[in-house]
Scaffold this motif. Structure first.
Motif, PDB file in Angstrom:
ATOM      1  N   LEU A   1       0.822  -1.212   0.000  1.00  0.00           N
ATOM      2  CA  LEU A   1       0.000   0.000   0.000  1.00  0.00           C
ATOM      3  C   LEU A   1       0.861   1.269   0.000  1.00  0.00           C
ATOM      4  N   SER A   2       2.168   1.111   0.022  1.00  0.00           N
ATOM      5  CA  SER A   2       3.081   2.263   0.127  1.00  0.00           C
ATOM      6  C   SER A   2       2.785   3.113   1.361  1.00  0.00           C
ATOM      7  N   CYS A   3       2.441   2.465   2.441  1.00  0.00           N
ATOM      8  CA  CYS A   3       2.141   3.232   3.658  1.00  0.00           C
ATOM      9  C   CYS A   3       3.427   3.676   4.347  1.00  0.00           C
ATOM     10  N   THR A   4       4.560   3.115   3.934  1.00  0.00           N
ATOM     11  CA  THR A   4       5.908   3.434   4.438  1.00  0.00           C
ATOM     12  C   THR A   4       6.173   2.944   5.862  1.00  0.00           C
ATOM     13  N   ASN A   5       5.272   2.128   6.396  1.00  0.00           N
ATOM     14  CA  ASN A   5       5.483   1.624   7.755  1.00  0.00           C
ATOM     15  C   ASN A   5       6.764   0.806   7.877  1.00  0.00           C
TER      16      ASN A   5
ATOM     17  N   ASN B   1       9.855   3.008   8.179  1.00  0.00           N
ATOM     18  CA  ASN B   1       9.864   3.848   9.379  1.00  0.00           C
ATOM     19  C   ASN B   1      10.197   3.048  10.632  1.00  0.00           C
TER      20      ASN B   1
ATOM     21  N   ASP C   1      12.662   9.956   5.855  1.00  0.00           N
ATOM     22  CA  ASP C   1      11.986   9.773   4.578  1.00  0.00           C
ATOM     23  C   ASP C   1      11.906   8.275   4.297  1.00  0.00           C
TER      24      ASP C   1
ATOM     25  N   SER D   1       7.662   5.514  -0.559  1.00  0.00           N
ATOM     26  CA  SER D   1       6.703   6.496  -1.084  1.00  0.00           C
ATOM     27  C   SER D   1       7.158   6.912  -2.471  1.00  0.00           C
TER      28      SER D   1
ATOM     29  N   CYS E   1       3.295  -4.708   8.854  1.00  0.00           N
ATOM     30  CA  CYS E   1       2.715  -4.605   7.507  1.00  0.00           C
ATOM     31  C   CYS E   1       1.253  -5.026   7.494  1.00  0.00           C
TER      32      CYS E   1
END
Lengths: 248, 347
Positions: free
Chosen positions: B237-241, B244, B272, B276, B326
């Motif tokens: 989902l490109s949530c970037t979790n 991070n 960053d 994303s 995830c």
């Protein structure tokens, strides 16, 4: 350099986003140092036709709105879509779920004939918009950032990253872990996951990220055993306006 | 000073009380149903001694999410580097996260050396805590050789029945111990207890995936065009979790933030994420990694391939955070298992 003259306007909205500005507190004094607020119905009575920056709250829902926003656009050098209603249509977009005549009768009853209505539009579906401040209500630090960019005539883009990113940095327990549907994964961030920090879910008030993945989301819902209706009903609350057509 | 010392569990409350009074103390605390986070504590009752890896690793103290690097004032023609940091003790760092801090240390002391990171690091006292059992099914610390302490700490706690055996690893650690009257030298019996625990751990912690440590790098070298990335890309989902929460992801973005006076302001460094789309997007709107599959592949390659080439070390610590967090259930262990199967089949 002459201070930029800034005017606030409202269309179909609750004016809550303007209230957020009035509630800025001490920072408001700093804002007033760098701009001249020449029109702001929420806090002052003066009116004028001479302004540089138009901060427009609310969505376009009547033929009269269309004429009025076009006039504002002509006079303003810079136009800021202010809050969900202006930027993405917001909750007024719920009207677009229904047949217009039917919903008019539902709201106005036998007086429906006196009111003209059109499908809800975000500002940029009618006129060119230079800056966007998302959120319902707007997130004050976000507004200040946009304002600073607008004054300096430099472009501002809200980073196309989901609310989840900021939420994770705030170390909130994931709503999905609790079996609760949340629009964080598909909603444009920049609000510092305001709602989730306070124990609420994300309602998607800032609009969607540019490339939400439908398949991926469906799979996530299946895995967490969350019915898709829970998501669609929440989604329709703020995001119905831009659903069918692309932004201009 | 003895290399190993002992703290009776009865004295643990006092130990933490003194520790918290010396300087700011952070430790794992419970955050919601099955989540933990490092947060400031003042007494032992707030600390979760048994915890699964925290939402964010302790890297948040070494590399803050929003860090002011430079402050400027146009009218005064001033531009000065800044460092905001305070003396800090981190208690209860698991071996996987110690490995993560070691990775960051390598990166930020590499040239050009990051002054802010290294100055901040000097003010942080790290107290490790051994895992006697697995945290959960996501961990792969044994595969990554991080189930035992391997440096990177000032003091290291191992919990035995009614006491903690403490390994003193640095001078700062030794100085701290001297301030704690309740700490005694470790007896032979204590050392035997520690040895027995490590022997017991050998039976519990076994490589979670059927591949040797040294074969991971060649495996990923051969995996660039593998189908697994498309499968992951379709689910992501490109949530970037995942990035991070990773203890070794250190990518950041920098930007100027003007104050409301339109005169002064600061240069700010923020975390960053390569997951994303804007991350690899350049002027003109072109993106080097527009597909999610390419972005996910990049993340894996950064852990098992590129970092190994550059630093001769894997940048996966086996903490399992990326899989645990995830929503789409993209699982590191599954990915590696799929690679093992398909890369073999390609031969």
């Amino acid at each position: 350099m002459r201070k930029k003259r800034i005017a606030f306007f409202d269309f179909t909205s609750c004016e809550g986003c303007q209230l957020q500005v009035a509630n800025l507190g001490e920072v408001l004094l700093d804002v007033l140092d760098i701009v001249d607020v020449v029109m702001f119905r929420e806090v002052m009575s003066e009116k004028t036709e001479d302004y540089d920056i138009a901060v427009v709250e609310g969505s376009i829902t009547t033929p009269h709105d269309v004429e009025r926003i076009k006039e504002i656009r002509k006079k303003a050098k810079v136009l800021i879509a202010f809050g969900s209603c202006a930027a993405i249509g917001g909750i007024n977009g719920m009207k677009n779920n229904f047949d217009l005549d039917e919903i008019k009768k539902y709201v106005y009853g036998k007086n429906a004939g006196y009111f003209e209505t059109i499908k809800t539009s975000a500002l940029d579906q009618v006129v060119k918009v230079d800056y966007y401040v998302y959120g319902c209500p707007i997130y004050p630090p976000d507004f200040l950032k946009v304002l600073k960019h607008a004054i300096q005539d430099i472009p501002y883009t809200t980073k196309d990253v989901a609310v989840c990113a900021e939420c994770k940095l705030n170390e909130n327990e994931c709503m999905y872990d609790k079996g609760i549907a949340c629009l964080g994964p598909v909603t444009k961030g920049g609000c510092n996951s305001w709602c989730i920090n306070s124990g609420n879910i994300c309602y998607g008030c800032r609009g969607m990220v540019k490339e939400p993945v439908k398949n991926g989301c469906m799979e996530v819902l299946n895995k967490y055993n969350i019915p898709v209706e829970w998501i669609t009903s929440k989604f329709n609350m703020y995001n119905k306006t831009l659903e069918s057509e692309d932004k201009k | 000073m003895e290399q190993y010392v002992v703290l009776n569990k009865n004295d643990f409350d006092d130990f933490i009380d003194i520790l918290a009074k010396l300087q700011k103390l952070v430790a794992p605390v419970k955050r919601g149903e099955k989540n933990y986070a490092f947060d400031e504590v003042t007494s032992s009752s707030e600390i979760a001694l048994k915890y699964i890896p925290t939402i964010l690793p302790p890297k948040k103290y070494f590399l803050p999410q929003n860090e002011t690097l430079v402050e400027y004032n146009k009218k005064q023609n001033k531009r000065e580097g800044t460092l905001y940091s305070e003396p800090l003790t981190i208690f209860g760092v698991h071996t996987c996260d110690l490995a993560g801090i070691q990775c960051l240390n390598i990166v930020f002391s590499d040239r050009p050396m990051d002054a802010n990171y290294n100055l901040r690091k000097k003010k942080i006292l790290v107290i490790g805590l051994e895992c006697n059992e697995y945290c959960d099914e996501y961990a792969s610390c044994a595969l990554m050789h991080n189930q035992y302490p391997n440096g990177g700490y000032d003091l290291f706690f191992t919990e035995l029945e009614n006491k903690f055996i403490i390994h003193v690893n640095t001078l700062s650690g030794e100085e701290l111990i001297k301030k704690m009257g309740m700490i005694k030298p470790a007896s032979e019996e204590d050392m035997k207890g520690l040895e027995q625990l490590r022997i017991k751990k050998r039976k519990i912690f076994k490589p979670e995936i059927d591949i040797s440590y040294s074969n991971l790098h060649p495996l990923f070298e051969k995996s660039f065009n593998n189908d697994v990335w498309n499968d992951i890309g379709n689910r992501c989902l490109s949530c970037t979790n995942c990035t991070n929460v990773c203890p070794t992801c250190y990518c950041y973005d920098m930007g100027y933030d003007t104050d409301l006076d339109m005169n002064s302001g600061s240069l700010i460094r923020k975390w960053d994420s390569c997951q994303s789309r804007p991350f690899a997007t350049v002027a003109g709107g072109e993106s080097f990694r527009p597909e999610r599959a390419a972005r996910q592949r990049h993340r894996y390659m950064r852990k098992f391939n590129y970092a190994f080439d550059k630093y001769n070390r894997y940048f996966c610590t086996g903490c399992g955070r990326c899989s645990r967090t995830c929503m789409a259930k993209i699982n590191l262990k599954e990915t590696i298992n799929t690679l093992i199967k398909t890369v073999k089949a390609e031969k």
